[in-house]
Write an enzyme that holds these catalytic residues in place. Structure first.
Site, PDB file in Angstrom:
ATOM      1  N   GLY A  33     -59.570  15.633 -55.222  1.00  0.00           N
ATOM      2  CA  GLY A  33     -59.012  16.748 -54.458  1.00  0.00           C
ATOM      3  C   GLY A  33     -59.577  16.897 -53.065  1.00  0.00           C
ATOM      4  N   ILE A  35     -61.671  19.040 -51.901  1.00  0.00           N
ATOM      5  CA  ILE A  35     -63.136  19.148 -51.917  1.00  0.00           C
ATOM      6  C   ILE A  35     -63.741  17.901 -52.559  1.00  0.00           C
ATOM      7  CG2 ILE A  35     -65.112  20.418 -52.867  1.00  0.00           C
ATOM      8  CD1 ILE A  35     -63.230  22.928 -52.879  1.00  0.00           C
ATOM      9  N   ARG A 103     -56.363  28.433 -52.964  1.00  0.00           N
ATOM     10  CA  ARG A 103     -55.528  29.554 -52.508  1.00  0.00           C
ATOM     11  C   ARG A 103     -54.517  29.129 -51.451  1.00  0.00           C
ATOM     12  NH1 ARG A 103     -58.774  34.337 -50.200  1.00  0.00           N
ATOM     13  NH2 ARG A 103     -60.370  32.818 -49.644  1.00  0.00           N
ATOM     14  N   ARG A 109     -58.721  35.165 -54.628  1.00  0.00           N
ATOM     15  CA  ARG A 109     -59.296  34.155 -55.537  1.00  0.00           C
ATOM     16  C   ARG A 109     -58.899  34.457 -56.976  1.00  0.00           C
ATOM     17  NH1 ARG A 109     -63.070  34.943 -51.451  1.00  0.00           N
ATOM     18  NH2 ARG A 109     -63.718  33.075 -50.344  1.00  0.00           N
ATOM     19  N   ASP A 172     -70.965  30.516 -48.664  1.00  0.00           N
ATOM     20  CA  ASP A 172     -71.161  31.837 -48.046  1.00  0.00           C
ATOM     21  C   ASP A 172     -72.443  31.856 -47.212  1.00  0.00           C
ATOM     22  OD1 ASP A 172     -68.864  32.802 -49.361  1.00  0.00           O
ATOM     23  OD2 ASP A 172     -70.026  33.121 -51.186  1.00  0.00           O
ATOM     24  N   HIS A 199     -68.712  35.893 -55.372  1.00  0.00           N
ATOM     25  CA  HIS A 199     -68.040  35.010 -54.416  1.00  0.00           C
ATOM     26  C   HIS A 199     -66.564  35.408 -54.277  1.00  0.00           C
ATOM     27  CE1 HIS A 199     -66.968  31.560 -52.069  1.00  0.00           C
ATOM     28  NE2 HIS A 199     -66.039  31.232 -52.955  1.00  0.00           N
TER      29      HIS A 199
HETATM   30  N1  LIG Z   1     -66.906  28.045 -54.447  1.00  0.00           N
HETATM   31  C1  LIG Z   1     -66.380  28.028 -53.234  1.00  0.00           C
HETATM   32  O1  LIG Z   1     -67.007  28.472 -52.265  1.00  0.00           O
HETATM   33  C2  LIG Z   1     -65.041  27.401 -52.999  1.00  0.00           C
HETATM   34  C3  LIG Z   1     -64.611  27.129 -51.684  1.00  0.00           C
HETATM   35  C4  LIG Z   1     -63.374  26.528 -51.498  1.00  0.00           C
HETATM   36  C5  LIG Z   1     -62.558  26.233 -52.589  1.00  0.00           C
HETATM   37  N2  LIG Z   1     -62.992  26.526 -53.848  1.00  0.00           N
HETATM   38  C6  LIG Z   1     -62.182  26.225 -55.034  1.00  0.00           C
HETATM   39  O2  LIG Z   1     -62.289  24.853 -55.364  1.00  0.00           O
HETATM   40  C7  LIG Z   1     -61.138  24.453 -56.123  1.00  0.00           C
HETATM   41  C8  LIG Z   1     -60.576  23.119 -55.623  1.00  0.00           C
HETATM   42  O3  LIG Z   1     -60.113  23.242 -54.302  1.00  0.00           O
HETATM   43  P1  LIG Z   1     -59.469  21.984 -53.532  1.00  0.00           P
HETATM   44  O4  LIG Z   1     -59.144  22.449 -52.163  1.00  0.00           O
HETATM   45  O5  LIG Z   1     -60.307  20.778 -53.727  1.00  0.00           O
HETATM   46  O6  LIG Z   1     -58.115  21.812 -54.371  1.00  0.00           O
HETATM   47  P2  LIG Z   1     -57.185  20.482 -54.494  1.00  0.00           P
HETATM   48  O7  LIG Z   1     -55.886  20.926 -55.076  1.00  0.00           O
HETATM   49  O8  LIG Z   1     -57.173  19.746 -53.205  1.00  0.00           O
HETATM   50  O9  LIG Z   1     -57.972  19.594 -55.551  1.00  0.00           O
HETATM   51  C9  LIG Z   1     -58.125  19.972 -56.866  1.00  0.00           C
HETATM   52  C10 LIG Z   1     -58.256  18.732 -57.709  1.00  0.00           C
HETATM   53  O10 LIG Z   1     -58.431  19.164 -59.066  1.00  0.00           O
HETATM   54  C11 LIG Z   1     -57.694  18.240 -59.868  1.00  0.00           C
HETATM   55  N3  LIG Z   1     -57.428  18.831 -61.171  1.00  0.00           N
HETATM   56  C12 LIG Z   1     -56.483  19.731 -61.521  1.00  0.00           C
HETATM   57  N4  LIG Z   1     -56.536  19.960 -62.845  1.00  0.00           N
HETATM   58  C13 LIG Z   1     -57.525  19.191 -63.333  1.00  0.00           C
HETATM   59  C14 LIG Z   1     -58.050  18.975 -64.628  1.00  0.00           C
HETATM   60  N5  LIG Z   1     -57.568  19.604 -65.698  1.00  0.00           N
HETATM   61  N6  LIG Z   1     -59.081  18.106 -64.757  1.00  0.00           N
HETATM   62  C15 LIG Z   1     -59.580  17.462 -63.677  1.00  0.00           C
HETATM   63  N7  LIG Z   1     -59.121  17.622 -62.433  1.00  0.00           N
HETATM   64  C16 LIG Z   1     -58.093  18.468 -62.275  1.00  0.00           C
HETATM   65  C17 LIG Z   1     -56.448  17.928 -59.067  1.00  0.00           C
HETATM   66  O11 LIG Z   1     -55.810  16.731 -59.532  1.00  0.00           O
HETATM   67  C18 LIG Z   1     -57.010  17.817 -57.667  1.00  0.00           C
HETATM   68  O12 LIG Z   1     -57.406  16.481 -57.374  1.00  0.00           O
HETATM   69  C19 LIG Z   1     -60.165  25.627 -56.024  1.00  0.00           C
HETATM   70  O13 LIG Z   1     -60.263  26.388 -57.195  1.00  0.00           O
HETATM   71  C20 LIG Z   1     -60.691  26.430 -54.854  1.00  0.00           C
HETATM   72  O14 LIG Z   1     -60.353  27.789 -54.942  1.00  0.00           O
HETATM   73  C21 LIG Z   1     -64.216  27.099 -54.059  1.00  0.00           C
END
Ligand SMILES: NC(=O)c1ccc[n+]([C@@H]2O[C@H](COP(=O)([O-])OP(=O)(O)OC[C@H]3O[C@@H](n4cnc5c(N)ncnc54)[C@H](O)[C@@H]3O)[C@@H](O)[C@H]2O)c1
Length: 337
Positions: A33, A35, A103, A109, A172, A199
């Site tokens: 993904g 991240i 999001r 969130r 954060d 968060h």
């Molecule tokens: N903690 C924080 O500060 C913070 C900051 C930013 C984003 N996030 C969160 O991180 C998460 C990921 O964000 P992103 O931008 O990388 O999203 P993204 O959609 O780009 O990537 C998510 C990945 O998860 C994979 N995925 C989905 N279901 C899955 C499963 N059952 N098993 C394994 N992999 C699976 C997808 O195939 C994809 O590659 C989101 O929930 C987002 O809200 C958290």
């Protein structure tokens, strides 16, 4: 000057002597993904990591093949789909989970709960079965609910250790450091602002009064700065205009947290990070405060410390939302099969 991220991991590691100390086996779940990919790149770039296992439901063979050509020693392997998940997790010291949907503009969130709760519960069930001793670092939102979910899953499997389950709130702190440095003309790598609470929105509580070096702001500027830190995620969501939320800064923050954890596991002393964890510091059963990390995860919760009436008010006002998000996660996990 070396950044915080480069500091623990040293610089690039060609010819680096391997030692028993630098042998962390790290898994990233959701590795393909927004991240997951840059986070995996930063982990691959670190001499602290000897094995990097990448899991996702899509694209991991390509991501792993690509990363595996980088001239650092971490062995990289991709795992695709649920039947390959156990193999990805076996023997892991640290598991980082950024799997799930991000999001879009207009979403909170908590709006992600319905999709991400079951993704996190499924993945952490596999962790409880296949690497129950590993440090579990959850990035997937809503963190205020996904940490209680993870704890309940581990309890269900009889392997719960609250010192090893972390909600990654490091972004954060990273944002607070950057914004304070911008306003005061400081080097951000030398600024350190603890951020406590949770968060999401108002539960994100930067303690500017505890910033090092000490900084002062007039009340109106302090309120504006605090609001910007709380809504910084939304700033990125809006700027990306439907293409997701913070990914690159989150990858940096996730890597910073993992490197701190691994440093502490390797015996480095005085490693402190804030993280959303099981806590007895307030009436909220989970709460982020600065934590002293050690070989077995949380060594000591350093608590909130001395705060101002403005910060106390924010803590009091965060309680209702925190407790509701925690309960939502716990209730979900109890019914999850
Ligand atoms: N903690 C924080 O500060 C913070 C900051 C930013 C984003 N996030 C969160 O991180 C998460 C990921 O964000 P992103 O931008 O990388 O999203 P993204 O959609 O780009 O990537 C998510 C990945 O998860 C994979 N995925 C989905 N279901 C899955 C499963 N059952 N098993 C394994 N992999 C699976 C997808 O195939 C994809 O590659 C989101 O929930 C987002 O809200 C958290």
């Amino acid at each position: 000057m070396l950044s915080r991220l480069a500091r623990p991991a040293a610089v690039l590691c060609r010819g680096l002597a391997t030692s028993a100390q630098n042998n962390a086996k790290v898994a990233v779940l959701g590795a393909s993904g927004g991240i997951g990919q840059p986070l995996s790149l930063l982990l691959k770039n670190s001499p602290l990591v000897s094995r990097l296992t990448l899991y996702d439901i899509a694209h991991t063979p390509g991501v792993a093949a690509d990363l595996s050509h980088i001239e650092t020693r971490a062995n990289v392997k991709g795992f695709l789909g649920p039947e390959q998940l156990p193999e990805c997790l076996k023997g892991c010291d640290v598991v980082v989970i950024p799997a799930g949907v991000p999001r879009k503009p207009g979403m909170t969130r908590d709006d992600l709960f319905n999709t991400n709760a079951s993704i996190v519960a499924t993945l952490t069930t596999a962790c409880a079965k296949h690497c129950p001793e590993a440090m579990i670092c959850i990035i997937s939102n809503p963190v205020n609910s996904t940490i209680p979910i993870t704890s309940e899953v581990f309890k269900k499997h009889g392997v719960y250790n609250p010192n090893r389950i972390f909600g990654v709130t490091t972004l954060d702190i990273v944002r607070a450091n950057t914004f304070v440095a911008e306003l005061k003309g400081l080097d951000p790598a030398r600024v350190s602002v603890p951020v406590i609470g949770g968060h999401a929105g108002k539960t994100i509580i930067p303690l500017i009064s505890q910033c090092t070096p000490k900084v002062d702001f007039p009340q109106d500027q302090l309120e504006k700065l605090t609001g910007r830190i709380q809504e910084a995620g939304t700033e990125v969501v809006k700027a990306k205009a439907g293409a997701g939320s913070a990914t690159l800064s989150m990858a940096y923050a996730g890597a910073r947290f993992v490197f701190s954890l691994v440093d502490a596991m390797n015996g480095k002393e005085g490693v402190i990070e804030c993280s959303f964890v099981r806590s007895e510091e307030t009436e909220s059963p989970y709460f982020s405060t600065p934590l002293l990390l050690g070989k077995n995860g949380i060594e000591k919760n350093l608590g909130i410390g001395k705060i101002t009436p403005f910060e106390e008010k924010m803590v009091a006002e965060a309680m209702a939302e925190l407790k509701a998000s925690i309960k939502k996660g716990e209730d979900f996990a109890k019914n999850f099969k």
